[in-house]
Design an enzyme around this catalytic site. Sequence first.
Site, PDB file in Angstrom:
ATOM      1  N   ASP A  29      15.933  75.535  58.275  1.00 29.59           N
ATOM      2  CA  ASP A  29      17.385  75.602  58.452  1.00 29.59           C
ATOM      3  C   ASP A  29      17.995  76.221  57.194  1.00 29.59           C
ATOM      4  O   ASP A  29      17.637  75.864  56.074  1.00 29.59           O
ATOM      5  CB  ASP A  29      17.946  74.190  58.677  1.00 29.59           C
ATOM      6  CG  ASP A  29      19.369  74.216  59.204  1.00 29.59           C
ATOM      7  OD1 ASP A  29      19.599  73.729  60.316  1.00 29.59           O
ATOM      8  OD2 ASP A  29      20.269  74.727  58.475  1.00 29.59           O
ATOM      9  N   ILE A  30      18.899  77.161  57.392  1.00 26.77           N
ATOM     10  CA  ILE A  30      19.476  77.908  56.273  1.00 26.77           C
ATOM     11  C   ILE A  30      20.399  77.019  55.415  1.00 26.77           C
ATOM     12  O   ILE A  30      20.612  77.300  54.230  1.00 26.77           O
ATOM     13  CB  ILE A  30      20.230  79.170  56.778  1.00 26.77           C
ATOM     14  CG1 ILE A  30      20.338  80.222  55.692  1.00 26.77           C
ATOM     15  CG2 ILE A  30      21.585  78.833  57.366  1.00 26.77           C
ATOM     16  CD1 ILE A  30      19.054  80.880  55.342  1.00 26.77           C
ATOM     17  N   GLU A  88      26.553  73.912  67.404  1.00 22.15           N
ATOM     18  CA  GLU A  88      26.918  75.149  66.707  1.00 22.15           C
ATOM     19  C   GLU A  88      26.245  76.371  67.330  1.00 22.15           C
ATOM     20  O   GLU A  88      26.900  77.395  67.558  1.00 22.15           O
ATOM     21  CB  GLU A  88      26.511  75.010  65.228  1.00 22.15           C
ATOM     22  CG  GLU A  88      26.913  76.173  64.350  1.00 22.15           C
ATOM     23  CD  GLU A  88      26.304  76.041  62.949  1.00 22.15           C
ATOM     24  OE1 GLU A  88      26.189  74.913  62.426  1.00 22.15           O
ATOM     25  OE2 GLU A  88      25.918  77.085  62.394  1.00 22.15           O
ATOM     26  N   HIS A  93      17.358  73.979  70.278  1.00 26.85           N
ATOM     27  CA  HIS A  93      16.582  73.791  69.050  1.00 26.85           C
ATOM     28  C   HIS A  93      16.464  72.322  68.697  1.00 26.85           C
ATOM     29  O   HIS A  93      17.342  71.528  68.997  1.00 26.85           O
ATOM     30  CB  HIS A  93      17.190  74.570  67.872  1.00 26.85           C
ATOM     31  CG  HIS A  93      18.632  74.285  67.613  1.00 26.85           C
ATOM     32  ND1 HIS A  93      19.645  74.862  68.340  1.00 26.85           N
ATOM     33  CD2 HIS A  93      19.242  73.481  66.711  1.00 26.85           C
ATOM     34  CE1 HIS A  93      20.824  74.440  67.883  1.00 26.85           C
ATOM     35  NE2 HIS A  93      20.602  73.594  66.902  1.00 26.85           N
ATOM     36  N   HIS A  95      15.918  69.804  65.461  1.00 28.87           N
ATOM     37  CA  HIS A  95      15.916  69.656  64.000  1.00 28.87           C
ATOM     38  C   HIS A  95      14.786  68.695  63.637  1.00 28.87           C
ATOM     39  O   HIS A  95      14.699  67.598  64.206  1.00 28.87           O
ATOM     40  CB  HIS A  95      17.220  69.017  63.507  1.00 28.87           C
ATOM     41  CG  HIS A  95      18.452  69.833  63.688  1.00 28.87           C
ATOM     42  ND1 HIS A  95      19.040  70.531  62.653  1.00 28.87           N
ATOM     43  CD2 HIS A  95      19.244  70.052  64.773  1.00 28.87           C
ATOM     44  CE1 HIS A  95      20.148  71.136  63.089  1.00 28.87           C
ATOM     45  NE2 HIS A  95      20.292  70.857  64.369  1.00 28.87           N
TER      46      HIS A  95
HETATM   47  P1  5GP Z   1      23.533  72.639  65.752  1.00 29.19           P
HETATM   48  O1  5GP Z   1      23.734  73.768  66.754  1.00 29.19           O
HETATM   49  O2  5GP Z   1      22.290  71.841  66.045  1.00 29.19           O
HETATM   50  O3  5GP Z   1      24.767  71.781  65.657  1.00 29.19           O
HETATM   51  O4  5GP Z   1      23.352  73.284  64.319  1.00 29.19           O
HETATM   52  C1  5GP Z   1      22.752  74.536  64.151  1.00 29.19           C
HETATM   53  C2  5GP Z   1      21.909  74.551  62.883  1.00 29.19           C
HETATM   54  O5  5GP Z   1      21.428  75.874  62.725  1.00 29.19           O
HETATM   55  C3  5GP Z   1      22.670  74.184  61.602  1.00 29.19           C
HETATM   56  O6  5GP Z   1      21.961  73.168  60.910  1.00 29.19           O
HETATM   57  C4  5GP Z   1      22.716  75.492  60.821  1.00 29.19           C
HETATM   58  O7  5GP Z   1      22.593  75.311  59.427  1.00 29.19           O
HETATM   59  C5  5GP Z   1      21.541  76.275  61.382  1.00 29.19           C
HETATM   60  N1  5GP Z   1      21.746  77.702  61.387  1.00 29.19           N
HETATM   61  C6  5GP Z   1      22.816  78.367  61.879  1.00 29.19           C
HETATM   62  N2  5GP Z   1      22.679  79.699  61.735  1.00 29.19           N
HETATM   63  C7  5GP Z   1      21.471  79.893  61.148  1.00 29.19           C
HETATM   64  C8  5GP Z   1      20.745  81.047  60.736  1.00 29.19           C
HETATM   65  O8  5GP Z   1      21.176  82.185  60.897  1.00 29.19           O
HETATM   66  N3  5GP Z   1      19.536  80.841  60.167  1.00 29.19           N
HETATM   67  C9  5GP Z   1      19.005  79.601  59.997  1.00 29.19           C
HETATM   68  N4  5GP Z   1      17.803  79.499  59.436  1.00 29.19           N
HETATM   69  N5  5GP Z   1      19.650  78.470  60.369  1.00 29.19           N
HETATM   70  C10 5GP Z   1      20.877  78.630  60.934  1.00 29.19           C
END
Ligand code: 5GP
Length: 133
Positions: A29-30, A88, A93, A95
């Site tokens: 995760d970035i 987001e 995905h 985690h």
């Molecule tokens: P969620 O959709 O589960 O709420 O969060 C999405 C996750 O993806 C977040 O923890 C965010 O930091 C990560 N994320 C979003 N865009 C990118 C990206 O371009 N690269 C990476 N490696 N992680 C990302």
Amino acid sequence: MASIFTMIVQGEIPSYKVAEDENFYAFLDINPIVEGHTLVIPKKEIDYIFDMPDNELAAFSIFAKKVALAIQKSVPCKRIGECVMGLEVPHAHIHLIPLNNEGDMNFRKEKLQLSPEQMKEIATRIAANFTHK
Ligand code: 5GP
């Protein structure tokens, strides 16, 4: 338009890869909440994890288990926590989060600031411990 994670799978956006097979891809995760915070995704773009057919969801979960075992060997932690949100990024995905205490799963806390070199080193460590078996 392709999701940001599809662009990662296709190499259009860089990522710190830790593992992949024919159907799944895992990368750091970035914005990690702890060191070793990893995302596991299906290469085939689907928004909602619980829309996945049973056989694909089962295979996804088994691949995530293999990644979790590799993280566990690579990062000091008591165990690996698993979390699904997707609020987001609309590409399914999981985690995977190394845990030492309950607070490590808190997504609201300040994100770690890791350099590209540190991210690369963590990804390399996990990748070295990943096994397809
Ligand atoms: P969620 O959709 O589960 O709420 O969060 C999405 C996750 O993806 C977040 O923890 C965010 O930091 C990560 N994320 C979003 N865009 C990118 C990206 O371009 N690269 C990476 N490696 N992680 C990302």
